[in-house]
Design an enzyme around this catalytic site. Structure first.
Site, PDB file in Angstrom:
ATOM      1  N   GLU A 183       0.822  -1.211   0.000  1.00  0.00           N
ATOM      2  CA  GLU A 183       0.000   0.000   0.000  1.00  0.00           C
ATOM      3  C   GLU A 183       0.855   1.261   0.000  1.00  0.00           C
ATOM      4  O   GLU A 183       0.505   2.263  -0.632  1.00  0.00           O
ATOM      5  CB  GLU A 183      -0.958  -0.037   1.192  1.00  0.00           C
ATOM      6  CG  GLU A 183      -1.979  -1.159   1.064  1.00  0.00           C
ATOM      7  CD  GLU A 183      -2.994  -1.197   2.185  1.00  0.00           C
ATOM      8  OE1 GLU A 183      -4.041  -1.849   1.993  1.00  0.00           O
ATOM      9  OE2 GLU A 183      -2.748  -0.602   3.247  1.00  0.00           O
ATOM     10  N   ASP A 312      -2.145  -9.085  18.541  1.00  0.00           N
ATOM     11  CA  ASP A 312      -0.905  -9.535  17.909  1.00  0.00           C
ATOM     12  C   ASP A 312       0.077 -10.156  18.890  1.00  0.00           C
ATOM     13  O   ASP A 312       0.910 -10.973  18.494  1.00  0.00           O
ATOM     14  CB  ASP A 312      -0.224  -8.347  17.210  1.00  0.00           C
ATOM     15  CG  ASP A 312      -0.999  -7.864  16.000  1.00  0.00           C
ATOM     16  OD1 ASP A 312      -1.926  -8.570  15.580  1.00  0.00           O
ATOM     17  OD2 ASP A 312      -0.682  -6.773  15.484  1.00  0.00           O
ATOM     18  N   GLN A 330      -8.697  -7.483  13.024  1.00  0.00           N
ATOM     19  CA  GLN A 330      -9.889  -8.246  13.391  1.00  0.00           C
ATOM     20  C   GLN A 330      -9.686  -9.249  14.532  1.00  0.00           C
ATOM     21  O   GLN A 330     -10.525  -9.340  15.435  1.00  0.00           O
ATOM     22  CB  GLN A 330     -10.463  -8.952  12.165  1.00  0.00           C
ATOM     23  CG  GLN A 330     -11.420  -8.078  11.366  1.00  0.00           C
ATOM     24  CD  GLN A 330     -12.599  -7.604  12.199  1.00  0.00           C
ATOM     25  OE1 GLN A 330     -13.221  -8.359  12.942  1.00  0.00           O
ATOM     26  NE2 GLN A 330     -12.906  -6.328  12.085  1.00  0.00           N
TER      27      GLN A 330
END
Length: 448
Positions: A183, A312, A330
């Site tokens: 990105e 995480d 998520q």
């Protein structure tokens, strides 16, 4: 200025169970929102006083958004409507399961339950030189440093006579072909085509090279082969130079050296190649694996029923996810909400319910009308439809109406004008060992 030893946590005493949450990210914030103040006292510690929407961090780095568009003050998120919630901006230095206390720079606090939601930090795989000279992209200060570095490089390239030095300023190397790297590369390519030629009419930006380096044989390794192949095609269409099956060996701030000997002169190397868990001292090493805490299906750290890890930092091995859940927002959001219910079950002495991750899909954007999406039931989208899905999802999950409105307005404006926000160098980034850069900034200041 106050000294640290003059400060205290100043948390009121309580007869309710005290839940201490370390970290105000996706996991910690969603957990705190679901814990009723009538049943628990909730204390949150974080080194920063805001919740950041990190999937859009690269847009801050490329001057597409301002920092306040992707961040929300934690105190604003948990106002007076959240009974018995207490936030403290302080660094946690350790956990002591034996005494059930959390240590911070300004004192200790006893807990009934402690939840580690600290997320990740950049992993340089032991290469201190790359750590010193590269640009990570994990926090808002990182994005601001990178934004300054990019804009300063363009300003200097516009003034420099030496073609070799000018080229090194226009060579940008991104290490890591995951969502962040892809990105970011796409955003820089759009700047190169639509924005920078108007800002610097005398420069030839066809000489600006954007390299995307990935150690594996494809970009977006976590996504499907179909999305990976489409992304590779999109990146090549916008002029990104892909270097697959390539590892960086060293970087001294001037030259990138790859394993095999190839070198590229560049003054900007962006490190998006890996992360490790942001662990806290106090738990034994046997409860860690690959920098993350081993947890059971209730998010309890193995061997410590009152210590939990979510997001995480948690390593939950299941049959479907033998290497843990993907490192995206998520799982953290879902684990935070699920753990809130399990903590209430503990207080009611009810059986705990195992966590089951519902994969809502993965998205990545490469630029205008170029995006890929892996959705449930093996559905794959690409192009304009995936791009629209990406826009909707990111607007939806932004915290706060103001942030949604600002980001939407920026994107609509950019769609019609190709403008890329306000390209301001608010605070120049100069490396500590860059004497020439320091002297230039000093002389500029002397002119005021």
């Amino acid at each position: 200025m106050l000294h640290i030893n003059e400060l205290t946590l100043n948390i009121p005493e309580t007869r309710k169970p005290r839940v201490v949450i370390i970290g105000g990210g996706f996991g910690g914030a969603n957990l705190a929102k679901k814990l009723p103040g009538k049943e628990f006292q909730v204390v949150m510690f974080d080194r920063q006083n805001y919740h950041g929407f990190w999937p859009l961090l690269y847009q801050v780095a490329t001057a597409g958004l301002e920092p306040d568009a992707i961040a929300e003050p934690l105190r604003k998120m948990f106002d007076e409507d959240y009974e018995d919630f207490h936030f403290r901006q302080v660094k946690v230095t350790g956990i002591n399961p034996a005494t059930k206390t959390v240590s911070t720079l300004v004192g200790e606090l006893a807990y009934d339950f402690v939840i580690i939601a600290t997320g990740t930090k950049s992993n340089y795989f032991g290469n201190e030189q790359i750590k010193k000279y590269s640009f990570p992209l994990k926090q808002i200060p990182d994005a601001l440093n990178l934004r300054s570095q990019l804009l300063q490089s363009f300003e200097q390239a516009n003034m420099i006579k030496d073609p070799v030095v000018r080229q090194s300023l226009l060579n940008i190397v991104i290490v890591g072909g995951g969502p962040t790297g892809v990105e970011l590369a796409g955003s820089l390519a759009e700047m190169r085509k639509h924005v920078l030629p108007g800002d610097y009419p005398g420069m030839d930006f066809s000489q600006m090279n954007i390299y995307l380096v990935e150690g594996l044989d494809r970009v977006l390794p976590p996504m499907s082969p179909e999305s990976s192949a489409t992304t590779k095609k999109y990146l090549e269409e916008v002029g990104i130079i892909l270097k697959l099956n390539t590892l960086v060996e060293s970087y001294d701030g001037q030259v990138v050296t790859f394993k095999g000997g190839e070198q590229i002169r560049s003054q900007t190397l962006i490190w998006a190649a890996g992360v490790s868990g942001a662990q806290i001292a106090g738990l034994p090493p046997e409860v860690s694996d690959r920098g993350r805490y081993l947890v059971n299906t209730f998010n309890q750290v193995i061997g410590f029923p009152d210590v939990f890890a979510i997001g995480d930092i948690a390593y939950m091995k299941t049959e479907k996810y033998p290497r843990g859940h993907p490192g995206v927002a998520q799982p953290a959001i879902q684990q935070g909400k699920h753990l809130a219910k399990n903590l209430q079950r503990i207080m009611r002495k009810e059986p705990l319910v195992p966590f089951e991750y519902f994969d809502k899909g993965s998205l990545a954007i490469i630029g205008r009308n170029r995006a890929v999406a892996d959705l449930p039931k093996n559905m794959h989208l690409k192009g304009f439809i995936a791009w629209m899905a990406w826009l909707f999802v990111h607007i939806y999950y932004l915290i706060g109406f103001r942030s949604k409105l600002i980001v939407l307005a920026n994107w609509v404006y950019k769609f019609f004008t190709y403008e890329n926000g306000t390209r301001l160098i608010i605070r120049p980034f100069i490396r500590k060992d860059d004497k020439a850069g320091q002297e230039f900034v000093r002389r500029q200041a002397d002119l005021d």
